[in-house]
Design a protein around this motif. Structure first.
Motif, short mmCIF file in Angstrom:
data_model
loop_
_atom_site.label_atom_id
_atom_site.label_comp_id
_atom_site.label_asym_id
_atom_site.label_seq_id
_atom_site.Cartn_x
_atom_site.Cartn_y
_atom_site.Cartn_z
N ALA A 33 37.74 50.35 8.01
CA ALA A 33 37.98 48.95 7.65
C ALA A 33 36.66 48.19 7.51
CB ALA A 33 38.86 48.29 8.71
N THR A 34 35.72 48.40 8.43
CA THR A 34 34.44 47.65 8.37
C THR A 34 33.65 48.04 7.11
OG1 THR A 34 33.37 49.30 9.76
CG2 THR A 34 34.17 47.32 10.87
N ILE A 35 33.63 49.34 6.78
CA ILE A 35 32.90 49.79 5.59
C ILE A 35 33.48 49.12 4.34
CG2 ILE A 35 32.40 51.78 4.11
CD1 ILE A 35 32.44 53.51 6.67
N LEU A 36 34.83 49.15 4.25
CA LEU A 36 35.49 48.59 3.06
C LEU A 36 35.28 47.07 2.98
CD1 LEU A 36 38.76 50.66 3.29
CD2 LEU A 36 37.07 50.81 1.47
N MET A 37 35.31 46.41 4.14
CA MET A 37 35.10 44.95 4.15
C MET A 37 33.68 44.60 3.71
SD MET A 37 37.05 44.01 7.69
CE MET A 37 36.71 42.27 7.76
N ILE A 38 32.69 45.31 4.28
CA ILE A 38 31.29 44.99 3.92
C ILE A 38 31.06 45.25 2.43
CG2 ILE A 38 28.87 45.61 4.32
CD1 ILE A 38 29.72 46.43 7.21
N THR A 77 29.85 39.65 12.82
CA THR A 77 29.46 40.83 13.63
C THR A 77 29.77 42.13 12.88
OG1 THR A 77 31.65 40.76 14.61
CG2 THR A 77 29.89 39.70 15.85
N LEU A 78 30.17 42.02 11.60
CA LEU A 78 30.62 43.20 10.85
C LEU A 78 29.58 44.32 10.83
CD1 LEU A 78 32.62 42.38 7.61
CD2 LEU A 78 33.29 43.79 9.53
N LEU A 79 28.32 43.93 10.66
CA LEU A 79 27.29 44.98 10.55
C LEU A 79 27.20 45.78 11.85
CD1 LEU A 79 24.41 43.28 8.52
CD2 LEU A 79 26.29 44.68 7.72
N THR A 80 27.14 45.06 12.98
CA THR A 80 27.05 45.77 14.26
C THR A 80 28.36 46.50 14.56
OG1 THR A 80 27.60 43.68 15.30
CG2 THR A 80 25.27 44.33 15.37
N ASP A 81 29.48 45.87 14.17
CA ASP A 81 30.77 46.54 14.36
C ASP A 81 30.80 47.87 13.62
OD1 ASP A 81 31.74 44.53 15.90
OD2 ASP A 81 32.93 43.56 14.31
N SER A 82 30.36 47.85 12.36
CA SER A 82 30.44 49.08 11.56
C SER A 82 29.58 50.17 12.18
CB SER A 82 30.03 48.80 10.11
OG SER A 82 28.63 48.68 10.02
N LYS A 83 28.45 49.76 12.73
CA LYS A 83 27.56 50.75 13.35
C LYS A 83 28.24 51.36 14.57
CE LYS A 83 22.69 51.24 14.34
NZ LYS A 83 21.41 50.55 14.48
N ALA A 89 41.65 45.51 3.77
CA ALA A 89 40.71 46.02 4.76
C ALA A 89 40.67 45.10 5.98
CB ALA A 89 39.32 46.15 4.15
N THR A 90 40.72 43.77 5.71
CA THR A 90 40.68 42.81 6.83
C THR A 90 41.94 42.95 7.69
OG1 THR A 90 39.48 41.31 5.38
CG2 THR A 90 40.36 40.36 7.39
N GLU A 91 43.09 43.16 7.04
CA GLU A 91 44.33 43.34 7.81
C GLU A 91 44.23 44.61 8.66
OE1 GLU A 91 48.01 43.47 5.60
OE2 GLU A 91 49.19 43.65 7.45
N LEU A 92 43.68 45.66 8.05
CA LEU A 92 43.51 46.92 8.80
C LEU A 92 42.57 46.72 9.98
CD1 LEU A 92 44.05 49.98 8.96
CD2 LEU A 92 42.05 50.34 7.52
N PHE A 93 41.50 45.96 9.76
CA PHE A 93 40.52 45.69 10.81
C PHE A 93 41.19 44.98 12.00
CE2 PHE A 93 37.01 43.03 12.57
CZ PHE A 93 36.17 44.07 12.97
N PHE A 118 28.14 56.49 5.23
CA PHE A 118 28.62 55.47 4.29
C PHE A 118 28.39 54.07 4.85
CE2 PHE A 118 31.82 58.88 3.02
CZ PHE A 118 31.06 59.30 1.93
N ALA A 119 28.62 53.92 6.18
CA ALA A 119 28.43 52.61 6.81
C ALA A 119 26.97 52.19 6.69
CB ALA A 119 28.85 52.69 8.29
N THR A 120 26.06 53.13 6.87
CA THR A 120 24.62 52.82 6.75
C THR A 120 24.32 52.34 5.33
OG1 THR A 120 24.16 54.57 8.34
CG2 THR A 120 22.31 53.79 7.03
N ALA A 121 24.90 53.02 4.33
CA ALA A 121 24.64 52.65 2.93
C ALA A 121 25.13 51.24 2.62
CB ALA A 121 25.31 53.67 2.01
N VAL A 122 26.34 50.90 3.08
CA VAL A 122 26.85 49.54 2.76
C VAL A 122 26.08 48.47 3.53
CG1 VAL A 122 29.18 50.17 1.99
CG2 VAL A 122 28.79 49.68 4.40
N ARG A 123 25.63 48.81 4.76
CA ARG A 123 24.83 47.85 5.54
C ARG A 123 23.50 47.57 4.82
NH1 ARG A 123 26.38 50.57 10.12
NH2 ARG A 123 24.33 51.53 10.38
N ALA A 124 22.89 48.64 4.32
CA ALA A 124 21.60 48.48 3.62
C ALA A 124 21.79 47.63 2.37
CB ALA A 124 21.05 49.86 3.26
N GLU A 125 22.87 47.88 1.66
CA GLU A 125 23.13 47.09 0.45
C GLU A 125 23.32 45.62 0.80
OE1 GLU A 125 26.36 48.39 -2.00
OE2 GLU A 125 25.66 47.22 -3.69
N ARG A 126 23.95 45.41 1.96
CA ARG A 126 24.15 44.03 2.41
C ARG A 126 22.79 43.31 2.58
NH1 ARG A 126 27.86 40.26 1.93
NH2 ARG A 126 26.53 38.50 2.38
#
Ligand SMILES: Nc1nc2c(ncn2[C@@H]2O[C@H](COP(=O)(O)OP(=O)(O)OP(=O)(O)O)[C@@H](O)[C@H]2O)c(=O)[nH]1
Length: 589
Positions: A180-185, A199-205, A164-168, A217-225
């Motif tokens: 990539a950001t969702i998978l990384m988080i 900056t991953l959280l803001t990036d994913s948003k 995921a980081t390589e893809l990012f 999905f991005a919201t769900a992984v951010r919340a879990e974070r």
């Protein structure tokens, strides 16, 4: 959360660009359209499939149609059907691009079916297929996404994070960067590692804002974070407004994850009722294989709440449910781990095989180099040998030439080219011995040019030399090949005639005399006549001793000179006077 990523994958595929619906478009354009809309417009995809099915297609076009059919089945959740449709394509000579697409889809299909080993094997195939692809290419980046999703699903989060980081880092469009950001988080959450980049959280948003499902999905992984970080208020602030939206979207994995995470936060914030409401909603869901972990945690949390309330019966019932799910989940985890280890083992075996092959290759290369070096050495050796042979030949040639020159100098008279006196003595001695042994006749003709001094004095020494050469040449014409002809003094010559008695010698002498007299002297620039006097003897008269024969022939020559020159005289041992022949051949009285 595991099923979650199947949905991410499908959601990611679904969110592509728009479609152009044209009627009666050529088949290749229809296929191109199918490739474009397959992930974003299932309805249009269905039309494309129907249209293709109605046409007569080439074998390659049929492969594309089969792919579209299998892909649609996967999108509709018919993974068994998708597997049956897509797998046979691997046996066909399909184009490379299509093979990559089929492989990507099959990885998702296998993971959705929980067939982890096949998924891992197909990942290996995918890695080989994109081995030569540019990192900027769609094939390479899509493969990275597929692999990252798969590795997160089998809980190999470190691998998932790496891909995921390589893809990012590579992705040049927002959709891939969003995925990539969702998978990384998610991987960092599960590994309990700090966010990197922070900056991953803001990036994913930002990256996911254009894609509703991915954004959910991005919201769900951010919340879990935030839950992992203990920022419970943030969890509530993010998820509470989204719960209704997620319910409306009707994605069970999303609802299970979001409800559990939010309920957990509420429980820790001692807002029990909100937590219970959210968790109770989860008990409505069927037990889906991939959601077991999350659901089991939800049951455990609800059991904790009931125990805290003092409702022990409810708590025990919920714990039983939790245990059942947990057991099932752990079995699932075990099968994933076994599959992963098996696949790793297969990969290691392949790598060992490759290492063996490459070391054999190296050995062959070394052998080849050795062979080339040997050939080079042989070539060098042959060159040196040739050079040595050349030097040897040159040496031999020069030695032979020197030897010939020396022999020439030692044996021949430099001016006339006939034998010199020394060599004549040697040859004549041997010839006389041979004649004596074989009782053969042998005779000698000795002659001296007449008044040669006068020629020298009158016409010069060079002209005298020229005359000597002409004399030698003229007499050589008269003599036979095996006669020994030599210049034995300044203007004195001798011919030893083997096998001839004095009669023959007299005849030869006379012929020489005539030949000398007939020499045309004009080429010398002067007009004069050369003459010579001859003395003859043979073995009958003088025996076989060279000295004796020479002396006797000389005496006869003296007689010839005395009798007026230009004549031939035969040695007469018994007579006081030597028989003389006049120039016309008549005897002198
Ligand atoms: N051009 C030339 N002359 C030579 C050579 N060898 C000897 N002579 C000359 O030959 C001449 C011989 O002279 P003589 O011995 O007086 O005899 P002749 O003049 O031939 O007289 P008769 O022998 O008595 O007939 C001398 O002048 C020598 O110098 C030579 O190689 N080249």
């Amino acid at each position: 959360m595991v099923r979650f990523f199947s949905y991410i994958c499908i959601g990611w595929l679904v969110l592509c660009s728009g479609v152009k619906a044209e009627e009666q478009i050529p088949t290749n354009e229809l296929i191109a359209q199918g490739l474009q809309v397959r992930s974003e417009d299932p309805a249009r995809m269905a039309i494309v499939i129907t249209e293709l099915e109605a046409r007569s297609l080439s074998s390659t076009e049929t492969y594309y149609l089969t792919f579209f059919q299998g892909y649609s089945e996967a999108l509709q959740g018919n993974f068994d059907g998708a597997e049956v449709t897509l797998e046979p394509l691997f046996e066909q000579p399909i184009p490379h691009d299509l093979k990559v697409l089929v492989t990507n889809t099959l990885v998702n299909v296998y993971s959705a079916r929980g067939n982890w080993l096949k998924g891992l094997e197909t990942i290996d195939v995918l890695t080989q297929l994109i081995a030569g692809a540019e990192k900027t290419s769609e094939d390479y980046q899509n493969a990275l996404a597929v692999k990252a999703i798969f590795y997160n699903q089998i809980e190999q989060y470190k691998l998932g994070l790496t891909h995921a980081t390589e893809l990012f880092g590579l992705a040049d469009n927002t959709r891939r960067r969003c995925v990539a950001t969702i998978l990384m988080i998610d991987a960092l959450n599960k590994l309990n590692l700090p966010l990197s980049p922070n900056t991953l959280l803001t990036d994913s948003k930002a990256e996911c804002s254009g894609f509703p499902m991915l954004s959910a999905f991005a919201t769900a992984v951010r919340a879990e974070r935030h839950l992992v970080d203990g920022a419970l208020d943030m969890v509530v602030a993010i998820l509470q407004p989204k719960i209704a939206e997620f319910e409306a979207a009707d994605y069970p994995p999303l609802i299970i994850d979001a409800n559990y995470v939010l309920a957990n936060a509420y429980w820790q914030l001692e807002q029990k009722n909100q937590a219970v409401a959210l968790l109770s909603r989860l008990t409505d869901f069927d037990i889906v294989d991939v959601n077991k972990a999350r659901l089991s945690s939800a049951y455990q949390l609800l059991a904790d709440i009931r125990r805290a309330e003092g409702d022990l019966n409810a708590a025990i019932e919920l714990m039983d449910k939790h245990a059942e799910l947990r057991h099932s989940y752990l079995n699932n985890v075990t099968s994933k781990l076994m599959a992963y280890q098996l696949a790793q083992q297969q990969i290691t075996e392949k790598e060992n095989e490759i290492m063996l092959l490459s070391s054999q290759n190296e050995l062959l290369e070394t052998k080849e180099k050795l062979l080339a070096a040997n050939v080079e050495n042989d070539r060098l050796f042959i060159s040196l040998l040739c050079f040595a042979l050349l030097v040897l030949c040159m040496f031999m040639y020069r030695t032979r030439r020197n030897h010939t020159r020396l022999k020439q100098l030692a044996e021949y008279d430099a001016l006339t080219g006939v034998f010199n006196r020394g060599h004549f003595t040697q040859l004549a001695g041997t010839a006389l011995e041979y004649a004596q042994d074989s009782k053969q006749a042998v005779s000698m003709v000795l002659f001296d040019l007449d008044l040669f001094k006068k020629i020298n004095d009158t016409y010069g020494h060079a002209c005298g030399d020229w005359a000597l050469k002409q004399v030698a040449e003229a007499c050589q014409q008269v003599a036979r090949h095996n006669d020994v002809f030599a210049r034995i003094g300044g203007e004195e010559f001798c011919i030893l005639l083997l096998g001839c008695d004095c009669d023959v010698a007299m005849d030869v002498a006379e012929k020489c005399r005539v030949a000398i007299e007939q020499i045309d002297t004009k080429p010398s620039g002067y007009n004069f006549t050369i003459r010579a006097s001859f003395g003859v003897s043979d073995n009958q008269l003088s025996g076989y001793k060279l000295g004796r024969m020479l002396a006797d022939a000389d005496e006869a020559l003296y007689c010839a000179k005395s009798s007026g020159r230009n004549t031939v005289s035969l040695y007469d041992p018994g007579a006081e006077e030597t028989a003389l022949l006049r120039p016309d051949g008549s005897p002198v009285t």
